[in-house]
Design an enzyme around this catalytic site. Structure first.
Site, PDB file in Angstrom:
ATOM      1  N   GLY A  16      21.763  74.531 -26.973  1.00 54.28           N
ATOM      2  CA  GLY A  16      21.615  75.967 -27.249  1.00 54.28           C
ATOM      3  C   GLY A  16      22.824  76.506 -27.988  1.00 54.28           C
ATOM      4  O   GLY A  16      23.670  75.761 -28.467  1.00 54.28           O
ATOM      5  N   LYS A  17      22.870  77.826 -28.059  1.00 56.93           N
ATOM      6  CA  LYS A  17      23.977  78.455 -28.778  1.00 56.93           C
ATOM      7  C   LYS A  17      25.298  78.251 -28.046  1.00 56.93           C
ATOM      8  O   LYS A  17      26.330  78.071 -28.670  1.00 56.93           O
ATOM      9  CB  LYS A  17      23.715  79.961 -28.936  1.00 56.93           C
ATOM     10  N   GLU A  18      25.227  78.299 -26.712  1.00 60.04           N
ATOM     11  CA  GLU A  18      26.465  78.221 -25.946  1.00 60.04           C
ATOM     12  C   GLU A  18      26.610  76.979 -25.078  1.00 60.04           C
ATOM     13  O   GLU A  18      27.706  76.624 -24.683  1.00 60.04           O
ATOM     14  CB  GLU A  18      26.586  79.440 -25.033  1.00 60.04           C
TER      15      GLU A  18
ATOM     16  N   ASP B  57      18.400  80.801 -17.555  1.00 62.71           N
ATOM     17  CA  ASP B  57      19.445  81.265 -18.471  1.00 62.71           C
ATOM     18  C   ASP B  57      19.987  82.636 -18.061  1.00 62.71           C
ATOM     19  O   ASP B  57      19.778  83.629 -18.762  1.00 62.71           O
ATOM     20  CB  ASP B  57      18.865  81.308 -19.898  1.00 62.71           C
TER      21      ASP B  57
ATOM     22  N   ASN C  12      24.846  73.007 -23.534  1.00 61.84           N
ATOM     23  CA  ASN C  12      23.933  71.867 -23.614  1.00 61.84           C
ATOM     24  C   ASN C  12      23.386  71.616 -22.221  1.00 61.84           C
ATOM     25  O   ASN C  12      24.114  71.749 -21.244  1.00 61.84           O
ATOM     26  CB  ASN C  12      24.673  70.618 -24.085  1.00 61.84           C
TER      27      ASN C  12
ATOM     28  N   ASP D 295      18.602  88.917 -21.141  1.00 61.71           N
ATOM     29  CA  ASP D 295      18.198  88.150 -22.329  1.00 61.71           C
ATOM     30  C   ASP D 295      16.813  87.567 -22.078  1.00 61.71           C
ATOM     31  O   ASP D 295      16.524  86.415 -22.387  1.00 61.71           O
ATOM     32  CB  ASP D 295      19.214  87.034 -22.612  1.00 61.71           C
TER      33      ASP D 295
ATOM     34  N   LYS E  24      23.952  71.960 -16.837  1.00 64.40           N
ATOM     35  CA  LYS E  24      24.213  72.825 -17.987  1.00 64.40           C
ATOM     36  C   LYS E  24      25.711  72.840 -18.246  1.00 64.40           C
ATOM     37  O   LYS E  24      26.493  73.174 -17.363  1.00 64.40           O
ATOM     38  CB  LYS E  24      23.689  74.238 -17.705  1.00 64.40           C
TER      39      LYS E  24
HETATM   40  N1  LIG Z   1      16.848  74.072 -14.472  1.00 61.73           N
HETATM   41  C1  LIG Z   1      16.250  73.575 -15.558  1.00 61.73           C
HETATM   42  N2  LIG Z   1      15.259  72.667 -15.444  1.00 61.73           N
HETATM   43  C2  LIG Z   1      14.664  72.155 -16.530  1.00 61.73           C
HETATM   44  N3  LIG Z   1      14.986  72.474 -17.789  1.00 61.73           N
HETATM   45  C3  LIG Z   1      15.966  73.365 -17.979  1.00 61.73           C
HETATM   46  C4  LIG Z   1      16.646  73.976 -16.887  1.00 61.73           C
HETATM   47  N4  LIG Z   1      17.567  74.833 -17.386  1.00 61.73           N
HETATM   48  C5  LIG Z   1      17.451  74.761 -18.713  1.00 61.73           C
HETATM   49  N5  LIG Z   1      16.500  73.883 -19.097  1.00 61.73           N
HETATM   50  C6  LIG Z   1      16.094  73.518 -20.469  1.00 61.73           C
HETATM   51  O1  LIG Z   1      17.144  73.794 -21.355  1.00 61.73           O
HETATM   52  C7  LIG Z   1      16.763  74.825 -22.275  1.00 61.73           C
HETATM   53  C8  LIG Z   1      17.948  75.759 -22.512  1.00 61.73           C
HETATM   54  O2  LIG Z   1      18.341  76.353 -21.303  1.00 61.73           O
HETATM   55  P1  LIG Z   1      19.110  77.753 -21.306  1.00 61.73           P
HETATM   56  O3  LIG Z   1      18.264  78.776 -21.963  1.00 61.73           O
HETATM   57  O4  LIG Z   1      19.575  78.008 -19.931  1.00 61.73           O
HETATM   58  O5  LIG Z   1      20.367  77.356 -22.191  1.00 61.73           O
HETATM   59  P2  LIG Z   1      21.076  78.066 -23.415  1.00 61.73           P
HETATM   60  O6  LIG Z   1      22.029  77.103 -23.980  1.00 61.73           O
HETATM   61  O7  LIG Z   1      21.595  79.361 -22.971  1.00 61.73           O
HETATM   62  O8  LIG Z   1      19.945  78.254 -24.439  1.00 61.73           O
HETATM   63  P3  LIG Z   1      19.896  79.247 -25.668  1.00 61.73           P
HETATM   64  O9  LIG Z   1      21.253  79.404 -26.242  1.00 61.73           O
HETATM   65  O10 LIG Z   1      18.924  78.500 -26.552  1.00 61.73           O
HETATM   66  O11 LIG Z   1      19.327  80.497 -25.065  1.00 61.73           O
HETATM   67  C9  LIG Z   1      15.568  75.482 -21.634  1.00 61.73           C
HETATM   68  O12 LIG Z   1      14.692  76.044 -22.586  1.00 61.73           O
HETATM   69  C10 LIG Z   1      14.902  74.330 -20.911  1.00 61.73           C
HETATM   70  O13 LIG Z   1      14.145  73.546 -21.801  1.00 61.73           O
HETATM   71 MG   LIG Z   2      18.177  80.236 -23.352  1.00 60.52          MG
END
Ligand SMILES: Nc1ncnc2c1ncn2[C@@H]1O[C@H](COP(=O)(O)OP(=O)(O)OP(=O)(O)O)[C@@H](O)[C@H]1O
Ligand SMILES: [Mg+2]
Length: 258
Positions: A61-63, A207, A65, A191, A79
């Site tokens: 994602g943006k912030e 998220d 992995n 968000d 995460k």
């Molecule tokens: N607890 C979880 N179980 C399964 N998959 C998850 C989980 N948390 C996150 N994911 C996967 O990871 C992806 C990104 O998660 P999240 O939105 O929390 O991260 P992010 O880096 O903030 O993303 P973005 O910057 O794209 O919004 C989710 O769309 C999902 O596919």
């Molecule tokens: Mg997200």
């Protein structure tokens, strides 16, 4: 230490944890995600038996992995907020004004650690309020471990790519969760959209790093934006209620009043 040596050491360390870096793309992930601080935190979590195997990356994602992993055979999601390449400026906006983080020093590392801790506590509060979210298990520095939402090592799809059988029922569930989050957990997701909702047996909010408490100066505009995003998504799928009507219902305020 030479760069080459350092890279070799990283690869060895990652390999010991069951993370294999295969191709050039993943090399980039390695360099962005697995700096020394992150590796140390991961080591600690492995040592404390929170992680037994790290599987493949689920998302970049943006912030952060997200990786699939297991703890003694049970699926978990890891995460990892990137210390080097996280979008630091937008994060600061949410943290400032949040009283829980009044004492955070303003350097990148501390902000990201505070962010990770904030996501952990937001998820815990949401869960306590009965809102379906991944269960937060532990956090250390920039790493958050939570229950895995998915099946056969594959995460549930994001709401945006699901063909809903009964959109109205799902819409009502989601509005109910926004309301419970606000009134029982005292939180606004901040968000919320079809990207940050996973859909399995039911919708799950994910998220929540940016989620804020009701006393945040921008809490109400964030809430209105969440409501509008959900209405926008469902508008051509079922009958939706008005943005203001929902907002007023949730907050007990009357936006039409001066
Ligand atoms: N607890 C979880 N179980 C399964 N998959 C998850 C989980 N948390 C996150 N994911 C996967 O990871 C992806 C990104 O998660 P999240 O939105 O929390 O991260 P992010 O880096 O903030 O993303 P973005 O910057 O794209 O919004 C989710 O769309 C999902 O596919
Ligand atoms: Mg997200």
């Amino acid at each position: 230490m030479s760069l080459k040596k350092k890279e070799e050491r990283f690869d060895r360390a990652l390999e010991e944890m069951g993370i294999r870096i295969k191709d050039a793309d993943q090399m980039k992930v390695r360099d962005d995600v697995f700096d020394e601080i992150t590796l140390l935190a991961l080591y600690k979590l492995v040592h404390k038996k929170w992680i037994s195997v790290v599987g493949g990356p689920i998302s970049t994602g943006k912030e952060a992995n997200v990786f699939y992993a297991e703890r003694e055979g049970i699926p978990i999601a890891i995460k990892i907020y990137r210390i080097r390449t996280a979008n630091f400026t937008t994060m600061g906006e949410y943290i400032r004004g949040d009283r829980r983080f009044a004492s955070v020093r303003k350097n990148r590392k501390d902000l990201i650690f505070a962010w990770t801790k904030k996501e952990f506590s937001n998820l815990a509060r949401a869960k306590d309020a009965g809102v379906p979210v991944p269960e937060p298990l532990v956090w250390d520095r920039n790493i958050l471990i939570m229950s895995f939402l998915g099946e056969d090592e594959r995460p549930y799809p994001q709401l945006r790519s699901v063909k809903l059988e009964d959109p109205m029922a799902v819409y009502k569930q989601i509005i109910g969760y926004i309301e419970a989050l606000y009134s029982k957990a005292g939180l606004i997701h901040g968000d919320l959209s079809e990207f940050n909702i996973l859909y399995g047996d039911q919708p799950y909010f994910i998220d929540m790093g940016q989620s804020v408490t009701r006393d945040h100066p921008r809490a109400l505009p964030f809430l209105m934006r969440d409501v509008k995003n959900i209405n926008r998504f469902f508008r051509n799928r079922c009958d939706v209620r008005g943005d203001e009507e929902i907002f007023n219902d949730i907050t007990g305020l009357d936006k039409a009043e001066p």
